[in-house]
Design a protein around this motif. Structure first.
Motif, PDB file in Angstrom:
ATOM      1  N   PRO A  74       0.793  -1.229   0.000  1.00 38.74           N
ATOM      2  CA  PRO A  74       0.000   0.000   0.000  1.00 38.74           C
ATOM      3  C   PRO A  74       0.830   1.285   0.000  1.00 38.74           C
ATOM      4  CG  PRO A  74      -1.023  -1.604   1.429  1.00 38.74           C
ATOM      5  CD  PRO A  74       0.274  -2.201   0.988  1.00 38.74           C
ATOM      6  N   ALA A  75       2.047   1.248   0.552  1.00 41.69           N
ATOM      7  CA  ALA A  75       2.885   2.448   0.599  1.00 41.69           C
ATOM      8  C   ALA A  75       3.577   2.738  -0.730  1.00 41.69           C
ATOM      9  CB  ALA A  75       3.927   2.311   1.699  1.00 41.69           C
ATOM     10  N   GLY A  76       3.552   1.791  -1.693  1.00 43.06           N
ATOM     11  CA  GLY A  76       4.185   2.035  -2.979  1.00 43.06           C
ATOM     12  C   GLY A  76       4.866   0.795  -3.519  1.00 43.06           C
ATOM     13  N   THR A  77       5.641   0.982  -4.585  1.00 43.61           N
ATOM     14  CA  THR A  77       6.385  -0.096  -5.219  1.00 43.61           C
ATOM     15  C   THR A  77       7.868   0.095  -4.939  1.00 43.61           C
ATOM     16  OG1 THR A  77       4.726  -0.366  -6.961  1.00 43.61           O
ATOM     17  CG2 THR A  77       6.920  -1.231  -7.403  1.00 43.61           C
ATOM     18  N   PHE A  78       8.528  -0.975  -4.485  1.00 45.16           N
ATOM     19  CA  PHE A  78       9.906  -0.905  -4.027  1.00 45.16           C
ATOM     20  C   PHE A  78      10.708  -2.066  -4.595  1.00 45.16           C
ATOM     21  CE2 PHE A  78       7.140   0.884  -0.822  1.00 45.16           C
ATOM     22  CZ  PHE A  78       7.790   2.046  -0.391  1.00 45.16           C
ATOM     23  N   THR A  79      12.021  -1.862  -4.727  1.00 50.77           N
ATOM     24  CA  THR A  79      12.934  -2.975  -4.925  1.00 50.77           C
ATOM     25  C   THR A  79      13.217  -3.582  -3.567  1.00 50.77           C
ATOM     26  OG1 THR A  79      13.952  -1.942  -6.848  1.00 50.77           O
ATOM     27  CG2 THR A  79      15.197  -3.679  -5.755  1.00 50.77           C
ATOM     28  N   ALA A  80      12.939  -4.867  -3.425  1.00 50.99           N
ATOM     29  CA  ALA A  80      12.993  -5.516  -2.112  1.00 50.99           C
ATOM     30  C   ALA A  80      14.078  -6.578  -2.071  1.00 50.99           C
ATOM     31  CB  ALA A  80      11.647  -6.157  -1.791  1.00 50.99           C
ATOM     32  N   VAL A 102      12.319  -6.439   2.655  1.00 57.42           N
ATOM     33  CA  VAL A 102      12.808  -5.169   3.176  1.00 57.42           C
ATOM     34  C   VAL A 102      13.386  -4.363   2.031  1.00 57.42           C
ATOM     35  CG1 VAL A 102      13.257  -6.070   5.489  1.00 57.42           C
ATOM     36  CG2 VAL A 102      15.076  -6.109   3.774  1.00 57.42           C
ATOM     37  N   HIS A 103      13.556  -3.058   2.275  1.00 58.48           N
ATOM     38  CA  HIS A 103      13.993  -2.156   1.204  1.00 58.48           C
ATOM     39  C   HIS A 103      15.233  -1.364   1.588  1.00 58.48           C
ATOM     40  CE1 HIS A 103      13.993   0.816  -1.962  1.00 58.48           C
ATOM     41  NE2 HIS A 103      13.872   1.782  -1.072  1.00 58.48           N
ATOM     42  N   GLU A 159      19.384   0.126   1.908  1.00 61.29           N
ATOM     43  CA  GLU A 159      20.537  -0.143   2.766  1.00 61.29           C
ATOM     44  C   GLU A 159      20.186  -0.193   4.239  1.00 61.29           C
ATOM     45  OE1 GLU A 159      23.438   3.135   2.811  1.00 61.29           O
ATOM     46  OE2 GLU A 159      21.902   4.337   1.795  1.00 61.29           O
ATOM     47  N   ASP A 160      19.031   0.363   4.625  1.00 60.15           N
ATOM     48  CA  ASP A 160      18.606   0.321   6.025  1.00 60.15           C
ATOM     49  C   ASP A 160      17.586  -0.781   6.294  1.00 60.15           C
ATOM     50  OD1 ASP A 160      20.246   2.517   6.649  1.00 60.15           O
ATOM     51  OD2 ASP A 160      18.716   3.898   5.913  1.00 60.15           O
ATOM     52  N   ALA A 161      17.301  -1.611   5.287  1.00 62.63           N
ATOM     53  CA  ALA A 161      16.389  -2.753   5.439  1.00 62.63           C
ATOM     54  C   ALA A 161      15.059  -2.323   6.060  1.00 62.63           C
ATOM     55  CB  ALA A 161      17.040  -3.868   6.251  1.00 62.63           C
ATOM     56  N   VAL A 162      14.419  -1.328   5.450  1.00 61.03           N
ATOM     57  CA  VAL A 162      13.119  -0.850   5.929  1.00 61.03           C
ATOM     58  C   VAL A 162      12.057  -1.907   5.640  1.00 61.03           C
ATOM     59  CG1 VAL A 162      11.345   0.931   5.674  1.00 61.03           C
ATOM     60  CG2 VAL A 162      13.775   1.554   5.594  1.00 61.03           C
ATOM     61  N   PHE A 163      11.267  -2.237   6.647  1.00 60.87           N
ATOM     62  CA  PHE A 163      10.233  -3.275   6.528  1.00 60.87           C
ATOM     63  C   PHE A 163       9.237  -2.924   5.424  1.00 60.87           C
ATOM     64  CE2 PHE A 163       6.104  -5.055   7.322  1.00 60.87           C
ATOM     65  CZ  PHE A 163       6.341  -6.346   7.759  1.00 60.87           C
ATOM     66  N   LEU A 164       8.937  -3.908   4.566  1.00 65.57           N
ATOM     67  CA  LEU A 164       7.897  -3.774   3.547  1.00 65.57           C
ATOM     68  C   LEU A 164       6.736  -4.734   3.778  1.00 65.57           C
ATOM     69  CD1 LEU A 164      10.042  -3.558   0.282  1.00 65.57           C
ATOM     70  CD2 LEU A 164       8.953  -1.665   1.504  1.00 65.57           C
ATOM     71  N   ARG A 165       7.079  -6.005   4.029  1.00 68.24           N
ATOM     72  CA  ARG A 165       6.022  -7.014   4.152  1.00 68.24           C
ATOM     73  C   ARG A 165       6.564  -8.234   4.870  1.00 68.24           C
ATOM     74  NH1 ARG A 165       2.955 -10.093  -0.938  1.00 68.24           N
ATOM     75  NH2 ARG A 165       1.281 -11.080   0.307  1.00 68.24           N
ATOM     76  N   LEU A 166       5.700  -8.922   5.627  1.00 66.84           N
ATOM     77  CA  LEU A 166       6.033 -10.215   6.209  1.00 66.84           C
ATOM     78  C   LEU A 166       4.797 -11.087   6.156  1.00 66.84           C
ATOM     79  CD1 LEU A 166       8.279 -11.141   9.136  1.00 66.84           C
ATOM     80  CD2 LEU A 166       5.957 -12.050   9.130  1.00 66.84           C
ATOM     81  N   THR A 167       4.966 -12.299   5.609  1.00 67.20           N
ATOM     82  CA  THR A 167       3.886 -13.283   5.596  1.00 67.20           C
ATOM     83  C   THR A 167       4.342 -14.513   6.372  1.00 67.20           C
ATOM     84  OG1 THR A 167       4.625 -14.297   3.517  1.00 67.20           O
ATOM     85  CG2 THR A 167       3.046 -12.495   3.363  1.00 67.20           C
ATOM     86  N   TRP A 168       3.394 -15.072   7.132  1.00 66.22           N
ATOM     87  CA  TRP A 168       3.741 -16.249   7.943  1.00 66.22           C
ATOM     88  C   TRP A 168       2.499 -17.097   8.112  1.00 66.22           C
ATOM     89  CZ3 TRP A 168       5.049 -16.396  13.844  1.00 66.22           C
ATOM     90  CH2 TRP A 168       5.732 -17.597  14.143  1.00 66.22           C
TER      91      TRP A 168
END
Length: 232
Positions: free
Chosen positions: A171-177, A195-196, A198-207
């Motif tokens: 929802p926040a946008g399209t990223f290279t992950a 994650v996105h 050099e700072d590994a910003v969280f994008l998504r987690l599925t479990w």
């Protein structure tokens, strides 16, 4: 204070039955390390988690704290700090009262259960040797899925596999992950983490074990002098 980069955003915890919670976070990146902050609400506020922690320039934990409230009552509050040869924890919990711990050895990761913190374990793993699982020596506040129990220093070794890169839309946008698999317990199926940057910003987690699909709902970032707007 001069920041190299600053990040802020909101993560929404999704379940088949609908949204299960939210997490608001911030990350401050400096030349000598970084600081994370996260406030989590689950079950319409039935559980809240307030956590913050810092890493040094080598991306290893320096200190951290977490406070959990359930149904309006404090479950526990804990503070962690790390020396070259030990992990220390001071805590106050409903079940154990006032406790003080020292665990031998220096760990590479502190898990306080906010999802933005999973980006920090991606930093500890790195992106070398795709497909290889690496065991990350860690300390967590709780072995439970939602992180609501114990709230002391618990040793854990987390298996982390770097999978590779892909383009991801949330929802926040399209990223290279950068994509990882996380295995917290040998008998649990792995979670998949995106994650996105050099700072590994969280994008998504599925479990599949928890049934959650958590995604970055909104996001803002700034670098250098532009980061001053975060304090406005």
């Amino acid at each position: 204070m001069t920041y190299l980069r600053r990040h802020a955003g909101r993560i929404v915890y999704h379940h088949a039955d609908g949204p299960q919670g939210i997490e608001d976070f911030g990350i401050d990146v400096r030349a000598d390390g970084r600081t994370f902050r996260a406030y989590c609400e689950m079950g319409d506020g039935a559980l809240t988690r307030d956590a913050s922690w810092s890493l040094d320039a080598d991306l290893r934990p320096v200190e951290g704290q977490v406070r959990v409230v359930q149904h309006g009552k404090l479950t526990g509050s804990s503070w962690y700090y790390f020396t070259p040869d030990a992990t220390h924890c001071e805590s106050l919990t409903v079940n154990l009262g006032r406790t003080s711990q020292t665990l031998p050895g220096r760990v590479d990761y502190l898990g306080l259960h906010p999802l933005v913190g999973d980006g920090a374990i991606a930093l500890a793993r790195g992106i070398d040797e795709p497909g290889a699982e690496r065991m990350i020596p860690s300390v967590t506040c709780s072995y439970d899925i939602n992180g609501e129990s114990s709230l002391v220093a618990l040793p854990i070794t987390i298996g982390v596999t770097y999978v590779g890169k892909e383009e991801l839309t949330v929802p926040a946008g399209t990223f290279t992950a950068d994509v990882y698999e996380l295995r917290w317990q040998p008998h649990w199926p792995p979670a998949r983490l995106w994650v996105h940057g050099e700072d590994a910003v969280f994008l998504r987690l599925t479990w599949e074990f928890s049934g959650l699909d958590s995604q970055l709902e909104r996001y803002a970032t700034a670098t250098g002098e532009d980061s001053a707007w975060f304090a406005a």
